[in-house]
Write a protein that holds these residues in place. Structure first.
Motif, short mmCIF file in Angstrom:
data_model
loop_
_atom_site.label_atom_id
_atom_site.label_comp_id
_atom_site.label_asym_id
_atom_site.label_seq_id
_atom_site.Cartn_x
_atom_site.Cartn_y
_atom_site.Cartn_z
N TYR A 1 0.87 -1.15 0.00
CA TYR A 1 0.00 0.00 0.00
C TYR A 1 0.92 1.22 0.00
N GLY A 2 1.07 1.78 -1.15
CA GLY A 2 2.03 2.86 -1.31
C GLY A 2 3.16 2.40 -2.20
N GLY A 3 3.09 1.16 -2.75
CA GLY A 3 4.13 0.62 -3.62
C GLY A 3 3.49 -0.04 -4.81
N THR A 4 4.29 -0.74 -5.60
CA THR A 4 3.74 -1.34 -6.81
C THR A 4 4.08 -2.80 -6.98
N GLY B 1 -5.48 -19.78 -5.41
CA GLY B 1 -6.51 -19.37 -6.34
C GLY B 1 -7.89 -19.91 -6.06
N PRO B 2 -8.82 -19.65 -7.00
CA PRO B 2 -8.66 -18.88 -8.24
C PRO B 2 -8.31 -17.41 -7.96
N VAL B 3 -7.44 -16.86 -8.80
CA VAL B 3 -6.96 -15.50 -8.61
C VAL B 3 -7.52 -14.59 -9.71
N PRO B 4 -8.26 -13.55 -9.35
CA PRO B 4 -8.82 -12.65 -10.35
C PRO B 4 -7.76 -11.69 -10.90
N VAL B 5 -8.06 -11.08 -12.02
CA VAL B 5 -7.17 -10.07 -12.60
C VAL B 5 -7.27 -8.80 -11.77
N GLY B 6 -6.15 -8.25 -11.37
CA GLY B 6 -6.17 -7.04 -10.56
C GLY B 6 -6.52 -5.80 -11.38
N ARG B 7 -7.28 -4.89 -10.77
CA ARG B 7 -7.62 -3.64 -11.44
C ARG B 7 -6.47 -2.64 -11.29
N ASP B 8 -6.46 -1.68 -12.16
CA ASP B 8 -5.40 -0.67 -12.14
C ASP B 8 -5.79 0.43 -11.15
N GLN B 9 -5.73 0.09 -9.86
CA GLN B 9 -6.06 1.04 -8.81
C GLN B 9 -4.79 1.45 -8.06
N ARG B 10 -4.74 2.71 -7.71
CA ARG B 10 -3.58 3.19 -6.97
C ARG B 10 -3.62 2.65 -5.54
N ALA B 11 -2.51 2.12 -5.08
CA ALA B 11 -2.44 1.59 -3.72
C ALA B 11 -2.55 2.71 -2.70
N SER B 12 -3.21 2.44 -1.59
CA SER B 12 -3.35 3.41 -0.52
C SER B 12 -2.03 3.58 0.22
N THR B 13 -1.91 4.66 0.92
CA THR B 13 -0.70 4.89 1.72
C THR B 13 -0.72 3.98 2.93
N ASP C 1 -0.39 4.85 5.95
CA ASP C 1 -1.19 5.49 6.99
C ASP C 1 -2.67 5.22 6.79
N ASP C 2 -3.13 5.31 5.55
CA ASP C 2 -4.54 5.04 5.26
C ASP C 2 -4.89 3.58 5.55
N MET C 3 -3.97 2.67 5.21
CA MET C 3 -4.21 1.26 5.47
C MET C 3 -4.30 0.99 6.96
N ALA C 4 -3.38 1.57 7.74
CA ALA C 4 -3.39 1.37 9.19
C ALA C 4 -4.68 1.91 9.80
N LYS C 5 -5.13 3.06 9.34
CA LYS C 5 -6.37 3.65 9.86
C LYS C 5 -7.57 2.76 9.52
N ALA C 6 -7.58 2.21 8.31
CA ALA C 6 -8.69 1.35 7.90
C ALA C 6 -8.78 0.12 8.78
N VAL C 7 -7.63 -0.48 9.08
CA VAL C 7 -7.60 -1.68 9.92
C VAL C 7 -8.10 -1.36 11.33
N GLU C 8 -7.73 -0.19 11.83
CA GLU C 8 -8.13 0.19 13.18
C GLU C 8 -9.60 0.57 13.25
N GLN C 9 -10.13 1.15 12.17
CA GLN C 9 -11.50 1.65 12.20
C GLN C 9 -12.54 0.63 11.76
N TYR C 10 -12.12 -0.34 10.96
CA TYR C 10 -13.08 -1.35 10.47
C TYR C 10 -12.78 -2.71 11.08
#
Length: 270
Positions: free
Chosen positions: A31-34, A240-252, A254-263
């Motif tokens: 999240y924040g990398g490629t 698998g089965p493994v779906p094709v990944g969409r071209d979405q920008r990874a979250s930072t 910090d955003d990932m950590a907040k999501a885990v804590e809040q959800y």
């Protein structure tokens, strides 16, 4: 090879046929990398993840679903971030119907528990394993899993401290998200259930070398009706089965950590 041999391939327990892959230290999809996660090494056999560990996970294996499972609750967590259950009070669901759908529900929920971050805490792990496995299997699984989770080399490879905790400034993520289940075999008091799921695993932190990444697996659980509920006796895992990944920008991170804590993660599915 069984987890009792200390091999990372059986992190979530099972018999000699069980193989569960552990996340390695070089995960991708940061999240924040490629980078994508490279091929798993021997240090990544689960759940957890399970699988499950994606162990089980099982789960695979994926925890004795009874009133005693409430000891694995989330009373020490902030309001709004606790796992949810059928009643909203238990971290591990129980009381599944004695039919084919009940077996599928049990497999899905056990996979979630066995692939959770709580498996890296000894007391919580013991509660989960006692709740998920059949009584004649649980004791052996406890010993095998304790041996695996106590390996400092394994914990270090996924970026955790020797006690299984996350380094300061980072949040450990280990979650299984069920996509679907299928009853492969059902015979009254025994069932074989496949569960297809996505797994999030890694550390959310700005300096981590083990960023949170996504994987896809299918676990096959052997279940037995005992003590008025479905319990796991064995499991297997495959990619698998493994779906094709969409071209979405990874979250930072910090955003990932907040999501885990809040959800809060779900502990009841289907």
């Amino acid at each position: 090879m069984s987890p009792g041999d200390g091999n990372d391939d059986d992190l979530y327990g099972g018999t000699g046929q069980t193989r569960t892959r552990l996340p390695d230290g070089g995960q991708g999809d940061m999240y924040g990398g490629t980078a994508r996660r490279p091929a798993r090494s021997s240090s990544r056999s689960l759940i957890t993840v399970v699988g499950v560990v994606v162990l089980l996970v099982a789960a695979i294996a994926f925890a004795n679903r009874g009133d005693d499972a409430s000891s694995d609750g989330a009373s020490d967590k902030k309001p709004g971030t606790s796992p949810t259950a059928p009643t909203g009070t238990k971290a591990v669901a129980s009381g599944f119907a004695h039919d084919e759908q009940g077996a599928q529900s049990a497999a899905a929920n056990y996979a979630v528990a066995l692939g959770s971050a709580e498996m890296f805490d000894k007391s919580r792990r013991h509660s989960i394993v006692d709740s998920v496995y059949a009584p004649d299997v649980a004791a052996d699984r406890q010993a095998s899993l304790d041996k695996v989770y106590a390996q400092e080399a394994f914990l270090s490879s996924i970026g955790l401290n020797k006690d299984g905790s996350a380094p300061g400034g980072s949040t450990f993520v280990s979650r299984i998200i069920p996509v679907g289940t299928k009853a492969v075999k059902f015979a009254g008091d025994s069932a074989t259930v496949d569960i297809w799921y996505s797994s999030l695993f890694g550390l959310a932190g700005t300096d981590t070398k083990n960023p949170v990444s996504e994987s896809w697996f299918t676990n096959t659980y052997e279940l037995r009706w005992t003590g008025g509920d479905w319990k796991v006796t064995d499991f297997q895992q495959k990619d698998g089965p493994v779906p094709v990944g969409r071209d979405q920008r990874a979250s930072t991170a910090d955003d990932m950590a907040k999501a885990v804590e809040q959800y809060g993660g779900f502990t009841y599915a289907r």
